[in-house]
Design a protein around this motif. Structure first.
Motif, PDB file in Angstrom:
ATOM      1  N   ARG A 141       0.733  -1.129  -0.006  1.00  0.00           N
ATOM      2  CA  ARG A 141       0.007  -0.010   0.055  1.00  0.00           C
ATOM      3  C   ARG A 141       0.822   1.224   0.018  1.00  0.00           C
ATOM      4  O   ARG A 141       1.941   1.313   0.493  1.00  0.00           O
ATOM      5  CB  ARG A 141      -0.833  -0.071   1.147  1.00  0.00           C
ATOM      6  N   THR A 142       0.331   2.285  -0.632  1.00  0.00           N
ATOM      7  CA  THR A 142       1.240   3.396  -0.620  1.00  0.00           C
ATOM      8  C   THR A 142       0.084   4.597  -0.458  1.00  0.00           C
ATOM      9  O   THR A 142      -1.200   4.688  -0.783  1.00  0.00           O
ATOM     10  CB  THR A 142       1.909   3.969  -2.166  1.00  0.00           C
ATOM     11  N   TYR A 143       0.468   5.610  -0.165  1.00  0.00           N
ATOM     12  CA  TYR A 143      -0.275   7.168  -0.081  1.00  0.00           C
ATOM     13  C   TYR A 143       0.446   8.238  -0.286  1.00  0.00           C
ATOM     14  O   TYR A 143       1.916   8.240  -0.042  1.00  0.00           O
ATOM     15  CB  TYR A 143      -0.901   6.986   1.430  1.00  0.00           C
ATOM     16  N   ASP A 156       8.204   4.751  10.566  1.00  0.00           N
ATOM     17  CA  ASP A 156       7.223   4.382  11.694  1.00  0.00           C
ATOM     18  C   ASP A 156       7.754   3.580  12.563  1.00  0.00           C
ATOM     19  O   ASP A 156       8.360   2.643  12.339  1.00  0.00           O
ATOM     20  CB  ASP A 156       6.029   4.202  10.962  1.00  0.00           C
ATOM     21  N   GLY A 157       7.633   4.146  13.895  1.00  0.00           N
ATOM     22  CA  GLY A 157       8.140   3.074  14.855  1.00  0.00           C
ATOM     23  C   GLY A 157       7.434   2.063  15.301  1.00  0.00           C
ATOM     24  O   GLY A 157       7.665   1.133  16.179  1.00  0.00           O
ATOM     25  N   ARG A 158       6.006   1.637  14.796  1.00  0.00           N
ATOM     26  CA  ARG A 158       5.077   0.760  15.051  1.00  0.00           C
ATOM     27  C   ARG A 158       5.206  -0.464  14.089  1.00  0.00           C
ATOM     28  O   ARG A 158       5.296  -0.167  13.048  1.00  0.00           O
ATOM     29  CB  ARG A 158       3.798   1.268  14.863  1.00  0.00           C
ATOM     30  N   ALA A 159       5.549  -1.600  14.471  1.00  0.00           N
ATOM     31  CA  ALA A 159       5.636  -2.880  13.748  1.00  0.00           C
ATOM     32  C   ALA A 159       4.442  -3.035  13.243  1.00  0.00           C
ATOM     33  O   ALA A 159       3.228  -3.184  13.818  1.00  0.00           O
ATOM     34  CB  ALA A 159       6.325  -3.989  14.273  1.00  0.00           C
ATOM     35  N   PHE A 160       4.276  -3.412  11.714  1.00  0.00           N
ATOM     36  CA  PHE A 160       3.198  -4.053  11.174  1.00  0.00           C
ATOM     37  C   PHE A 160       2.047  -3.447  11.217  1.00  0.00           C
ATOM     38  O   PHE A 160       0.724  -3.733  11.432  1.00  0.00           O
ATOM     39  CB  PHE A 160       3.045  -5.534  11.588  1.00  0.00           C
ATOM     40  N   SER A 161       2.205  -2.019  11.118  1.00  0.00           N
ATOM     41  CA  SER A 161       0.920  -0.849  11.411  1.00  0.00           C
ATOM     42  C   SER A 161       0.069  -1.073  10.133  1.00  0.00           C
ATOM     43  O   SER A 161       0.597  -0.972   9.049  1.00  0.00           O
ATOM     44  CB  SER A 161       1.493   0.424  11.665  1.00  0.00           C
ATOM     45  N   SER A 162      -1.239  -0.998  10.368  1.00  0.00           N
ATOM     46  CA  SER A 162      -2.035  -1.020   9.229  1.00  0.00           C
ATOM     47  C   SER A 162      -2.315   0.345   8.695  1.00  0.00           C
ATOM     48  O   SER A 162      -2.919   0.449   7.726  1.00  0.00           O
ATOM     49  CB  SER A 162      -3.200  -1.667   9.409  1.00  0.00           C
ATOM     50  N   ARG A 163      -1.942   1.587   9.350  1.00  0.00           N
ATOM     51  CA  ARG A 163      -2.022   2.790   9.079  1.00  0.00           C
ATOM     52  C   ARG A 163      -0.741   3.456   8.268  1.00  0.00           C
ATOM     53  O   ARG A 163       0.190   3.344   9.395  1.00  0.00           O
ATOM     54  CB  ARG A 163      -2.625   3.543  10.504  1.00  0.00           C
ATOM     55  N   LEU A 164      -1.340   4.198   7.294  1.00  0.00           N
ATOM     56  CA  LEU A 164      -0.128   4.892   6.737  1.00  0.00           C
ATOM     57  C   LEU A 164      -0.340   6.291   7.105  1.00  0.00           C
ATOM     58  O   LEU A 164      -1.282   6.897   6.957  1.00  0.00           O
ATOM     59  CB  LEU A 164      -0.317   5.026   5.345  1.00  0.00           C
ATOM     60  N   ARG A 165       0.718   6.907   8.099  1.00  0.00           N
ATOM     61  CA  ARG A 165       0.813   8.275   8.723  1.00  0.00           C
ATOM     62  C   ARG A 165       1.471   9.223   7.948  1.00  0.00           C
ATOM     63  O   ARG A 165       2.142   9.107   7.183  1.00  0.00           O
ATOM     64  CB  ARG A 165       1.342   7.991  10.139  1.00  0.00           C
ATOM     65  N   ILE A 166       0.713  10.406   8.003  1.00  0.00           N
ATOM     66  CA  ILE A 166       1.151  11.536   7.443  1.00  0.00           C
ATOM     67  C   ILE A 166       1.914  12.744   8.272  1.00  0.00           C
ATOM     68  O   ILE A 166       2.392  13.816   7.710  1.00  0.00           O
ATOM     69  CB  ILE A 166       0.230  12.199   6.220  1.00  0.00           C
ATOM     70  N   GLY A 167       1.734  12.632   9.518  1.00  0.00           N
ATOM     71  CA  GLY A 167       2.070  13.428  10.426  1.00  0.00           C
ATOM     72  C   GLY A 167       3.581  13.257  10.703  1.00  0.00           C
ATOM     73  O   GLY A 167       4.237  12.337  11.079  1.00  0.00           O
ATOM     74  N   ILE A 168       4.049  14.571  10.863  1.00  0.00           N
ATOM     75  CA  ILE A 168       5.713  14.498  11.054  1.00  0.00           C
ATOM     76  C   ILE A 168       5.922  13.876  12.473  1.00  0.00           C
ATOM     77  O   ILE A 168       6.815  13.207  12.699  1.00  0.00           O
ATOM     78  CB  ILE A 168       6.339  15.967  11.209  1.00  0.00           C
ATOM     79  N   THR A 169       5.092  14.136  13.466  1.00  0.00           N
ATOM     80  CA  THR A 169       5.135  13.857  14.865  1.00  0.00           C
ATOM     81  C   THR A 169       5.022  12.104  15.124  1.00  0.00           C
ATOM     82  O   THR A 169       5.223  11.698  15.954  1.00  0.00           O
ATOM     83  CB  THR A 169       4.499  14.549  15.897  1.00  0.00           C
ATOM     84  N   GLU A 170       4.520  11.727  14.034  1.00  0.00           N
ATOM     85  CA  GLU A 170       4.176  10.303  14.070  1.00  0.00           C
ATOM     86  C   GLU A 170       5.360   9.587  13.604  1.00  0.00           C
ATOM     87  O   GLU A 170       5.117   8.043  13.714  1.00  0.00           O
ATOM     88  CB  GLU A 170       2.904   9.867  13.131  1.00  0.00           C
TER      89      GLU A 170
END
Length: 125
Positions: A55-57, A97-111
């Motif tokens: 998946r890409t965004y 992203d520090g979360r392993a196997f995350s289902s959410r693609l994050r767009i926030g810098i702080t994330e």
């Protein structure tokens, strides 16, 4: 640790391919992103890719021109940039992203807790 490379000076309508090499054994489990910061502006989201690559965004401003991809066997994530215009001139950063196997693609810098050092992309008119 993330190491970005591939930036440079190109003319309008040119292309560049940025790469980000990651160290460590968890690369294949985390989502990755690219961000950019133009002079005098805040850092902004460009693209993200899931840990599997499935998946890409993209930010609206780069859709159709930029492509994010990854090679988990080589611990690299890339950003292919086509049809470049002066408006994309910025320092480009890869982020993890520090979360392993995350289902959410994050767009926030702080994330994104992990950042590379940035690579300069300059497009001349």
């Amino acid at each position: 640790q993330l190491q970005a490379s591939g930036g440079g000076l190109v003319q309008t309508w040119g292309l560049l391919r940025l790469s980000c090499a990651a160290s460590g054994r968890t690369f294949a489990t985390v989502n990755m992103g690219w961000f950019r910061q133009a002079p005098g502006k805040e850092r902004e989201f460009v693209a993200a890719i899931s840990w599997s690559g499935g998946r890409t965004y993209y930010a609206d401003s780069v859709k159709g021109r930029f492509t994010i991809s990854r090679d988990n066997a080589k611990n690299t994530v890339s950003l292919q940039m086509n049809s470049l215009s002066p408006e994309v001139t910025a320092v480009y950063y890869c982020a993890g992203d520090g979360r392993a196997f995350s289902s959410r693609l994050r767009i926030g810098i702080t994330e994104y807790p992990y950042w590379g050092q940035g690579t300069q992309v300059t497009v001349s008119s």
